[in-house]
Design a protein around this motif. Structure first.
Motif, PDB file in Angstrom:
ATOM      1  N   HIS A  22      40.241  39.422  38.061  1.00 22.45           N
ATOM      2  CA  HIS A  22      40.139  38.257  37.177  1.00 22.45           C
ATOM      3  C   HIS A  22      41.415  38.065  36.362  1.00 22.45           C
ATOM      4  CE1 HIS A  22      36.048  37.176  38.019  1.00 22.45           C
ATOM      5  NE2 HIS A  22      35.571  38.355  37.699  1.00 22.45           N
ATOM      6  N   LEU A  23      42.019  39.192  35.960  1.00 18.63           N
ATOM      7  CA  LEU A  23      43.212  39.126  35.114  1.00 18.63           C
ATOM      8  C   LEU A  23      44.501  39.013  35.915  1.00 18.63           C
ATOM      9  CD1 LEU A  23      42.290  41.903  32.510  1.00 18.63           C
ATOM     10  CD2 LEU A  23      42.299  39.439  32.130  1.00 18.63           C
ATOM     11  N   GLY A  24      44.427  39.288  37.217  1.00 20.26           N
ATOM     12  CA  GLY A  24      45.628  39.231  38.041  1.00 20.26           C
ATOM     13  C   GLY A  24      46.525  40.443  37.858  1.00 20.26           C
ATOM     14  N   VAL A  25      45.924  41.577  37.506  1.00 21.62           N
ATOM     15  CA  VAL A  25      46.684  42.825  37.374  1.00 21.62           C
ATOM     16  C   VAL A  25      46.042  43.881  38.258  1.00 21.62           C
ATOM     17  CG1 VAL A  25      47.431  42.305  35.030  1.00 21.62           C
ATOM     18  CG2 VAL A  25      45.325  43.601  35.384  1.00 21.62           C
ATOM     19  N   SER A  26      46.641  45.061  38.273  1.00 24.93           N
ATOM     20  CA  SER A  26      46.117  46.136  39.113  1.00 24.93           C
ATOM     21  C   SER A  26      44.994  46.878  38.401  1.00 24.93           C
ATOM     22  CB  SER A  26      47.235  47.123  39.458  1.00 24.93           C
ATOM     23  OG  SER A  26      47.706  47.748  38.267  1.00 24.93           O
ATOM     24  N   ARG A  27      44.205  47.569  39.172  1.00 24.49           N
ATOM     25  CA  ARG A  27      43.134  48.388  38.599  1.00 24.49           C
ATOM     26  C   ARG A  27      43.727  49.512  37.744  1.00 24.49           C
ATOM     27  NH1 ARG A  27      40.051  51.938  42.108  1.00 24.49           N
ATOM     28  NH2 ARG A  27      40.902  50.661  43.762  1.00 24.49           N
ATOM     29  N   GLN A  28      44.878  49.959  38.147  1.00 25.83           N
ATOM     30  CA  GLN A  28      45.584  50.997  37.380  1.00 25.83           C
ATOM     31  C   GLN A  28      45.861  50.504  35.964  1.00 25.83           C
ATOM     32  OE1 GLN A  28      49.604  51.724  38.726  1.00 25.83           O
ATOM     33  NE2 GLN A  28      49.656  53.764  37.887  1.00 25.83           N
ATOM     34  N   THR A  29      46.265  49.242  35.841  1.00 24.06           N
ATOM     35  CA  THR A  29      46.565  48.686  34.521  1.00 24.06           C
ATOM     36  C   THR A  29      45.303  48.592  33.673  1.00 24.06           C
ATOM     37  OG1 THR A  29      48.440  47.450  35.410  1.00 24.06           O
ATOM     38  CG2 THR A  29      47.519  46.678  33.324  1.00 24.06           C
ATOM     39  N   VAL A  30      44.222  48.128  34.268  1.00 19.32           N
ATOM     40  CA  VAL A  30      42.964  48.034  33.527  1.00 19.32           C
ATOM     41  C   VAL A  30      42.531  49.419  33.043  1.00 19.32           C
ATOM     42  CG1 VAL A  30      40.508  47.519  33.743  1.00 19.32           C
ATOM     43  CG2 VAL A  30      42.192  45.943  34.694  1.00 19.32           C
ATOM     44  N   PHE A  46      46.164  37.957  25.529  1.00 18.70           N
ATOM     45  CA  PHE A  46      45.553  36.627  25.374  1.00 18.70           C
ATOM     46  C   PHE A  46      44.690  36.293  26.588  1.00 18.70           C
ATOM     47  CE2 PHE A  46      46.458  34.387  21.565  1.00 18.70           C
ATOM     48  CZ  PHE A  46      47.634  34.888  21.044  1.00 18.70           C
ATOM     49  N   ARG A  47      45.161  36.678  27.766  1.00 21.44           N
ATOM     50  CA  ARG A  47      44.367  36.422  28.975  1.00 21.44           C
ATOM     51  C   ARG A  47      43.053  37.195  28.927  1.00 21.44           C
ATOM     52  NH1 ARG A  47      48.951  37.162  32.328  1.00 21.44           N
ATOM     53  NH2 ARG A  47      47.942  38.834  33.510  1.00 21.44           N
ATOM     54  N   ALA A  49      41.476  38.155  26.193  1.00 20.15           N
ATOM     55  CA  ALA A  49      40.628  37.543  25.162  1.00 20.15           C
ATOM     56  C   ALA A  49      39.994  36.253  25.684  1.00 20.15           C
ATOM     57  CB  ALA A  49      41.454  37.260  23.912  1.00 20.15           C
ATOM     58  N   THR A  50      40.767  35.474  26.409  1.00 21.36           N
ATOM     59  CA  THR A  50      40.239  34.217  26.953  1.00 21.36           C
ATOM     60  C   THR A  50      39.162  34.495  27.995  1.00 21.36           C
ATOM     61  OG1 THR A  50      42.375  33.124  26.611  1.00 21.36           O
ATOM     62  CG2 THR A  50      40.845  32.082  28.142  1.00 21.36           C
ATOM     63  N   LEU A  51      39.414  35.490  28.844  1.00 23.39           N
ATOM     64  CA  LEU A  51      38.453  35.820  29.897  1.00 23.39           C
ATOM     65  C   LEU A  51      37.149  36.327  29.311  1.00 23.39           C
ATOM     66  CD1 LEU A  51      37.932  36.295  32.978  1.00 23.39           C
ATOM     67  CD2 LEU A  51      38.750  38.610  32.615  1.00 23.39           C
ATOM     68  N   LEU A  52      37.246  37.167  28.296  1.00 25.98           N
ATOM     69  CA  LEU A  52      36.052  37.773  27.704  1.00 25.98           C
ATOM     70  C   LEU A  52      35.472  36.921  26.582  1.00 25.98           C
ATOM     71  CD1 LEU A  52      37.249  41.493  27.602  1.00 25.98           C
ATOM     72  CD2 LEU A  52      35.793  40.388  29.292  1.00 25.98           C
ATOM     73  N   ASP A  53      36.116  35.793  26.301  1.00 30.14           N
ATOM     74  CA  ASP A  53      35.640  34.856  25.279  1.00 30.14           C
ATOM     75  C   ASP A  53      35.455  35.553  23.926  1.00 30.14           C
ATOM     76  OD1 ASP A  53      32.769  32.661  24.740  1.00 30.14           O
ATOM     77  OD2 ASP A  53      34.904  32.354  24.368  1.00 30.14           O
ATOM     78  N   GLN A  54      36.474  36.319  23.569  1.00 31.74           N
ATOM     79  CA  GLN A  54      36.459  37.041  22.296  1.00 31.74           C
ATOM     80  C   GLN A  54      37.830  36.855  21.643  1.00 31.74           C
ATOM     81  OE1 GLN A  54      34.129  39.659  21.101  1.00 31.74           O
ATOM     82  NE2 GLN A  54      32.621  38.893  22.558  1.00 31.74           N
ATOM     83  N   PRO A  55      37.879  36.858  20.303  1.00 36.69           N
ATOM     84  CA  PRO A  55      39.208  36.868  19.669  1.00 36.69           C
ATOM     85  C   PRO A  55      39.904  38.193  19.953  1.00 36.69           C
ATOM     86  CG  PRO A  55      37.460  37.111  18.034  1.00 36.69           C
ATOM     87  CD  PRO A  55      36.780  36.827  19.324  1.00 36.69           C
TER      88      PRO A  55
END
Lengths: 91, 160
Positions: A22-30, A46-47, A49-55
């Protein structure tokens, strides 16, 4: 930085791979973000926060603060800075 | 509210057509194992490096047996072709990395650069004084590659 990424991810029943996709990064980064070994860049934060709809501040907190606890600035009395508060303090 | 925090096992991510091969898994330290295109570049890189090494060793063995002089330049330069392919694959791979992976590769390249500078400087100084035997320049890149691989492994462990 501390973060609630793992909890927020679990609430959506997402795997690390799903979130990474969803974020366009690797699993390693997550994984590195969740374990606190890596702090994301501002655009990535910011991506997230936007994805999870949280500040952002609801997801990431500095190490000096407990996650979810109000900061020292916000903990100040809400009336102290108002004109009514100032008049009451000087009385 | 209790939350069941689970992490799905590798390979269960959505959108992955097939599981990576053993060769691609071995190349996973170079990038994102869940990125099929990146895996392909990593596999190309590793394969090209091995081919270049095999070409160098093969030429070293062949030249001892005597080769037609007209073929010497062609055979001597044979490792350059797979080495160029490796460089192309690595550059393509770098373009697909995310921010953390680029940091990891930058650290590995920094370690490789610094290590190579120190080693070649030290060996060159000793070679000039006749303390160590003469070493062909062509052996610098395997040393650099080894240091780079070690740096990459260490950087990946740091963020694992």
């Amino acid at each position: 930085m501390r973060n609630r990424l793992k909890v927020l991810r679990a609430e959506r029943d997402w795997s690390q791979g799903d979130l990474a996709q969803h974020l366009g990064v690797s699993r390693q980064t997550v994984n590195a973000i969740e374990t606190g070994r890596y702090d994301p860049s501002l655009p990535l934060a910011f991506r997230i926060a936007t994805l999870l709809d949280q500040p952002i501040e609801a997801i990431f907190t500095p190490d000096s603060e407990e996650a979810g606890a109000p900061s020292a600035a916000s903990a100040a009395s809400p009336t102290a800075a108002t004109p009514t508060g100032l008049l009451a303090a000087s009385a | 509210m209790a939350v069941d925090v689970r992490t799905k096992a590798a390979g269960e991510t959505s959108g992955e057509a097939r599981a990576p091969s053993l060769w691609q898994r071995a190349s996973s330290c170079l990038g994102d194992i869940d990125d099929p295109v990146g895996r392909r570049y990593a596999a190309w890189f590793n394969g090209a490096v091995l081919l270049a090494a095999a070409a160098m060793i093969g030429w070293a063995l062949l030249r001892r047996q005597g080769v037609d002089r007209s073929l010497v330049p062609l055979l001597a330069l044979a490792p350059v072709v797979p080495a160029a392919a490796a460089a192309w694959a690595y550059l393509r791979l770098l373009g697909r990395l995310d921010e953390l992976q680029r940091r990891i590769h930058l650290q590995a390249l920094g370690v490789a650069f610094g290590g190579t500078v120190l080693l070649t400087l030290a060996y060159g100084q000793l070679e000039r004084e006749g303390i160590v035997p003469h070493m062909n320049w062509a052996f610098v890149w395997p040393v650099t590659s080894f240091i780079w691989a070690a740096g990459l492994w260490l950087a990946n462990r740091r963020y694992a």
